[in-house]
Design a protein around this motif. Structure first.
Motif, mmCIF file in Angstrom:
data_model
loop_
_atom_site.group_PDB
_atom_site.id
_atom_site.type_symbol
_atom_site.label_atom_id
_atom_site.label_comp_id
_atom_site.label_asym_id
_atom_site.label_seq_id
_atom_site.Cartn_x
_atom_site.Cartn_y
_atom_site.Cartn_z
ATOM 1 N N ALA A 39 1.003 -5.713 -0.653
ATOM 2 C CA ALA A 39 0.315 -6.965 -0.128
ATOM 3 C C ALA A 39 1.137 -7.849 0.787
ATOM 4 O O ALA A 39 2.212 -7.946 0.189
ATOM 5 C CB ALA A 39 -0.389 -7.783 -1.158
ATOM 6 N N GLU A 40 0.753 -8.157 1.862
ATOM 7 C CA GLU A 40 1.677 -9.039 2.731
ATOM 8 C C GLU A 40 1.478 -10.492 2.367
ATOM 9 O O GLU A 40 0.200 -10.917 2.601
ATOM 10 C CB GLU A 40 1.727 -8.868 4.096
ATOM 11 N N PRO A 41 2.431 -11.246 2.002
ATOM 12 C CA PRO A 41 2.284 -12.610 1.753
ATOM 13 C C PRO A 41 1.730 -13.513 3.073
ATOM 14 O O PRO A 41 1.597 -13.088 4.024
ATOM 15 C CB PRO A 41 3.655 -13.318 1.282
ATOM 16 N N TYR A 42 1.206 -14.759 2.609
ATOM 17 C CA TYR A 42 0.632 -15.494 3.661
ATOM 18 C C TYR A 42 1.601 -15.708 4.669
ATOM 19 O O TYR A 42 2.821 -16.244 4.317
ATOM 20 C CB TYR A 42 0.274 -16.756 2.934
ATOM 21 N N PRO A 43 1.345 -15.564 5.981
ATOM 22 C CA PRO A 43 2.269 -15.982 6.971
ATOM 23 C C PRO A 43 2.481 -17.281 7.104
ATOM 24 O O PRO A 43 2.115 -17.680 8.238
ATOM 25 C CB PRO A 43 1.811 -15.154 8.004
ATOM 26 N N PHE A 44 3.128 -17.935 6.423
ATOM 27 C CA PHE A 44 3.426 -19.269 6.678
ATOM 28 C C PHE A 44 4.233 -19.736 7.728
ATOM 29 O O PHE A 44 5.372 -19.338 8.354
ATOM 30 C CB PHE A 44 4.267 -19.963 5.363
ATOM 31 N N SER A 45 3.761 -20.638 8.523
ATOM 32 C CA SER A 45 4.276 -21.236 9.975
ATOM 33 C C SER A 45 4.428 -22.576 9.477
ATOM 34 O O SER A 45 3.418 -23.522 9.675
ATOM 35 C CB SER A 45 3.570 -20.954 11.003
ATOM 36 N N PRO A 46 5.615 -23.314 9.634
ATOM 37 C CA PRO A 46 5.727 -24.984 9.230
ATOM 38 C C PRO A 46 5.004 -25.605 10.701
ATOM 39 O O PRO A 46 4.534 -26.578 10.387
ATOM 40 C CB PRO A 46 7.055 -25.114 9.743
ATOM 41 N N ASN A 62 -5.980 -13.109 -3.334
ATOM 42 C CA ASN A 62 -6.878 -12.251 -2.687
ATOM 43 C C ASN A 62 -6.287 -10.740 -2.377
ATOM 44 O O ASN A 62 -6.569 -9.936 -2.397
ATOM 45 C CB ASN A 62 -7.597 -12.688 -1.757
ATOM 46 N N VAL A 63 -4.935 -10.989 -1.591
ATOM 47 C CA VAL A 63 -4.707 -9.765 -1.103
ATOM 48 C C VAL A 63 -4.058 -9.050 -2.054
ATOM 49 O O VAL A 63 -3.891 -7.758 -2.183
ATOM 50 C CB VAL A 63 -3.574 -10.140 0.137
ATOM 51 N N ARG A 64 -3.335 -9.776 -3.252
ATOM 52 C CA ARG A 64 -2.899 -9.178 -4.543
ATOM 53 C C ARG A 64 -4.099 -8.218 -5.102
ATOM 54 O O ARG A 64 -3.953 -7.122 -5.391
ATOM 55 C CB ARG A 64 -2.429 -9.877 -5.410
ATOM 56 N N ALA A 90 2.941 -4.435 -4.854
ATOM 57 C CA ALA A 90 4.000 -5.222 -4.431
ATOM 58 C C ALA A 90 3.677 -6.734 -3.559
ATOM 59 O O ALA A 90 2.721 -6.341 -2.619
ATOM 60 C CB ALA A 90 5.428 -4.567 -3.669
ATOM 61 N N MET A 91 4.293 -7.791 -3.492
ATOM 62 C CA MET A 91 3.915 -8.724 -2.539
ATOM 63 C C MET A 91 5.290 -8.758 -1.392
ATOM 64 O O MET A 91 6.299 -9.070 -2.163
ATOM 65 C CB MET A 91 3.846 -9.877 -3.064
ATOM 66 N N PRO A 95 6.666 -3.876 3.913
ATOM 67 C CA PRO A 95 5.983 -2.885 2.990
ATOM 68 C C PRO A 95 7.000 -1.836 3.035
ATOM 69 O O PRO A 95 6.999 -0.731 2.176
ATOM 70 C CB PRO A 95 4.653 -2.581 3.842
ATOM 71 N N ASP A 96 7.550 -1.089 4.272
ATOM 72 C CA ASP A 96 8.126 -0.135 4.194
ATOM 73 C C ASP A 96 9.488 -0.131 3.342
ATOM 74 O O ASP A 96 9.830 0.815 2.583
ATOM 75 C CB ASP A 96 8.881 0.254 5.747
ATOM 76 N N GLU A 97 10.080 -1.184 3.016
ATOM 77 C CA GLU A 97 11.399 -1.402 2.205
ATOM 78 C C GLU A 97 10.559 -1.225 0.861
ATOM 79 O O GLU A 97 11.438 -0.502 0.021
ATOM 80 C CB GLU A 97 11.893 -2.881 2.289
ATOM 81 N N GLU A 98 9.422 -1.723 0.678
ATOM 82 C CA GLU A 98 8.902 -1.522 -0.702
ATOM 83 C C GLU A 98 8.569 -0.168 -1.120
ATOM 84 O O GLU A 98 8.768 0.240 -2.318
ATOM 85 C CB GLU A 98 7.801 -2.337 -0.949
ATOM 86 N N ILE A 99 8.235 0.549 -0.111
ATOM 87 C CA ILE A 99 7.776 1.863 -0.390
ATOM 88 C C ILE A 99 9.048 2.800 -0.579
ATOM 89 O O ILE A 99 9.048 3.640 -1.473
ATOM 90 C CB ILE A 99 6.967 2.346 0.915
ATOM 91 N N VAL A 100 10.287 2.479 0.122
ATOM 92 C CA VAL A 100 11.396 3.269 0.101
ATOM 93 C C VAL A 100 12.116 2.912 -1.397
ATOM 94 O O VAL A 100 12.219 3.950 -2.167
ATOM 95 C CB VAL A 100 12.367 2.980 1.176
ATOM 96 N N ASN A 101 11.760 1.735 -1.646
ATOM 97 C CA ASN A 101 12.531 1.145 -3.138
ATOM 98 C C ASN A 101 11.683 1.850 -4.291
ATOM 99 O O ASN A 101 12.084 2.171 -5.159
ATOM 100 C CB ASN A 101 12.424 -0.264 -3.304
ATOM 101 N N ALA A 102 10.254 2.111 -3.984
ATOM 102 C CA ALA A 102 9.271 2.403 -5.080
ATOM 103 C C ALA A 102 9.864 4.138 -5.308
ATOM 104 O O ALA A 102 10.080 4.545 -6.385
ATOM 105 C CB ALA A 102 7.808 2.467 -4.693
ATOM 106 N N ALA A 103 10.030 4.669 -4.215
ATOM 107 C CA ALA A 103 10.370 6.198 -4.226
ATOM 108 C C ALA A 103 11.643 6.274 -5.193
ATOM 109 O O ALA A 103 11.860 7.230 -5.615
ATOM 110 C CB ALA A 103 10.669 6.687 -2.800
#
Length: 145
Positions: A39-46, A62-64, A90-91, A95-103
């Protein structure tokens, strides 16, 4: 033969295709399935803080929950096929890094994942999660379209 297969999902129809193919392959090899949804976190913008209409904590919850539903689809399919399955969520903005790390974490020897097949400018600006996984994975990646 692959014995532990990582199956990333974003809940799309293409991801469902990857799930079906991974389950089918795993049945023939008696492999274990590892399901992941990022899940991608909220794209916070100041700059948008004063005009924010959505609660970031609610968005992330909700995304989780949505990610949990996506991996449940994998777990249910694996259970119906009589396969061992673990799931994780994961949050992350990457996402690509999380996938590689999960592998690596789950000692997977293959990744079965979908590609949305973007090309041209949309690929350039949006990037390709699948392309990034292919570039950084140390295990074979089967890409389904």
């Amino acid at each position: 033969m692959f014995k532990t297969i990582l199956v990333p999902t974003d809940g799309s129809e293409l991801s469902d295709k990857a799930i079906i193919n991974a389950i089918d392959y795993a049945q023939h090899c008696n492999a274990k399935i590892i399901g992941i949804s990022v899940a991608e976190p909220y794209p916070f913008s100041p700059l948008a803080e004063s005009s924010m209409a959505i609660d970031p904590a609610m968005y992330e919850e909700n995304v989780r929950m949505l990610a949990e539903q996506h991996v449940k689809k994998i777990a249910d399919a694996a259970q119906a096929a009589g396969l061992a399955c673990q799931t994780t969520t994961a949050m992350s903005f990457a996402p690509d890094e999380e996938i590689v790390n999960a592998a690596k974490t789950f000692n997977c020897d293959a990744i079965f994942m979908a590609s949305h097949g973007r090309s041209g400018l949309s690929k350039l600006f949006l990037g390709s999660k699948t392309q990034k996984v292919l570039a950084h994975s140390t295990v074979p990646v089967l890409v389904l379209r």
